[in-house]
Each structure stands twice: as C-alpha cells, then as structure tokens.
Design a protein around this motif. Sequence first.
Motif, PDB file in Angstrom:
ATOM      1  N   ARG A  15       0.843  -1.198   0.000  1.00  0.00           N
ATOM      2  CA  ARG A  15       0.000   0.000   0.000  1.00  0.00           C
ATOM      3  C   ARG A  15       0.880   1.250   0.000  1.00  0.00           C
ATOM      4  NH1 ARG A  15      -5.015   0.328   3.833  1.00  0.00           N
ATOM      5  NH2 ARG A  15      -5.901  -0.730   2.054  1.00  0.00           N
ATOM      6  N   GLN A  16       2.008   1.185   0.698  1.00  0.00           N
ATOM      7  CA  GLN A  16       2.909   2.328   0.772  1.00  0.00           C
ATOM      8  C   GLN A  16       3.634   2.572  -0.550  1.00  0.00           C
ATOM      9  OE1 GLN A  16       5.383   1.114   4.010  1.00  0.00           O
ATOM     10  NE2 GLN A  16       3.760   1.344   5.534  1.00  0.00           N
ATOM     11  N   VAL A  17       3.868   1.496  -1.312  1.00  0.00           N
ATOM     12  CA  VAL A  17       4.601   1.614  -2.576  1.00  0.00           C
ATOM     13  C   VAL A  17       3.706   2.101  -3.697  1.00  0.00           C
ATOM     14  CG1 VAL A  17       5.894   0.319  -4.326  1.00  0.00           C
ATOM     15  CG2 VAL A  17       6.250  -0.159  -1.902  1.00  0.00           C
ATOM     16  N   GLY A  18       2.586   1.429  -3.923  1.00  0.00           N
ATOM     17  CA  GLY A  18       1.719   1.825  -5.021  1.00  0.00           C
ATOM     18  C   GLY A  18       0.288   1.412  -4.797  1.00  0.00           C
ATOM     19  N   GLY A  19       0.083   0.520  -3.842  1.00  0.00           N
ATOM     20  CA  GLY A  19      -1.270   0.138  -3.500  1.00  0.00           C
ATOM     21  C   GLY A  19      -1.668  -1.260  -3.901  1.00  0.00           C
ATOM     22  N   TYR A  20      -0.999  -1.834  -4.897  1.00  0.00           N
ATOM     23  CA  TYR A  20      -1.395  -3.152  -5.371  1.00  0.00           C
ATOM     24  C   TYR A  20      -0.302  -4.185  -5.117  1.00  0.00           C
ATOM     25  CZ  TYR A  20      -5.092  -0.673  -7.773  1.00  0.00           C
ATOM     26  OH  TYR A  20      -6.177   0.103  -8.046  1.00  0.00           O
ATOM     27  N   VAL A  21      -0.713  -5.362  -4.716  1.00  0.00           N
ATOM     28  CA  VAL A  21       0.233  -6.462  -4.534  1.00  0.00           C
ATOM     29  C   VAL A  21       0.772  -6.892  -5.892  1.00  0.00           C
ATOM     30  CG1 VAL A  21       0.508  -8.839  -3.734  1.00  0.00           C
ATOM     31  CG2 VAL A  21      -0.904  -7.247  -2.428  1.00  0.00           C
ATOM     32  N   LYS A  29      -0.109   2.261 -10.742  1.00  0.00           N
ATOM     33  CA  LYS A  29      -1.364   2.798 -10.201  1.00  0.00           C
ATOM     34  C   LYS A  29      -2.561   1.938 -10.624  1.00  0.00           C
ATOM     35  CE  LYS A  29       0.556   6.506  -8.455  1.00  0.00           C
ATOM     36  NZ  LYS A  29       1.583   6.093  -7.562  1.00  0.00           N
ATOM     37  N   ARG A  30      -2.314   0.969 -11.525  1.00  0.00           N
ATOM     38  CA  ARG A  30      -3.352   0.031 -11.969  1.00  0.00           C
ATOM     39  C   ARG A  30      -2.960  -1.367 -11.508  1.00  0.00           C
ATOM     40  NH1 ARG A  30      -4.327   0.264 -18.172  1.00  0.00           N
ATOM     41  NH2 ARG A  30      -2.222  -0.498 -18.044  1.00  0.00           N
TER      42      ARG A  30
END
Length: 111
Positions: A15-21, A29-30
Amino acid sequence: MTLTQDVISELMKFRQVGGYVFPHQDDDKRYFRNFDCHWQEAMRDAGIKDFRFHDLRHTCASLLAMNGASLLEIAQVLGHKSITMTQRYSHLCTEHKASLTDRVFGGLANG
C-alpha cells in the motif's frame, strides 16, 4: 478467508509503494488483471505439477481441522454458507482421526 497478522503486515507494505500487490507492469497505479499466466510460470519454475491456486483452500481447511477447529469455525474462515461444503474441504486423514480418537478416549479403559 481471513489472514494472519503477519500476512496483513507484509501486504500493507505494498500500500505504501503503489497500492497493489500485483501492479500492472506498465503503471503501478493500476492492478494486474491476468494473474494466471504468472501463477503457471511460477509453478513451472518451481517444478510443481498438478497444483491449482484453489488447492490452497483445501490445505487451509485440512490444517484447521487437524489442529482442532470445528466445522463451524472452518466454514467461517472459508466463507462457506453450508457445513456440507465445508465437509468436502476438511476431510481428515485416517491417521489423524485415529490419533484424535485415541487422545480423547484412549485413557477411559484405565480410569
């Protein structure tokens, strides 16, 4: 299905890096939509054959059952609405059933 606190802590790092595993390779961001090809590649690289991601649900149910979880608890963890479905997942090996029976009833003859 619930996750352990350790798993949640690891996933929160994403989540801290970009939000997606599993972010999209061109845009973090996608999210990545076609995970299966990477799953198959990982299985091939690891030399694992005849294994599906879904098999992990069977493993989870079996481990819960072998460690004393009730069918109701297993159903709640797996999100089942029916105990009948849970029974399909939580089949125990014969050795474990014998061990459980012996542990519970084994000392009755000596009592």
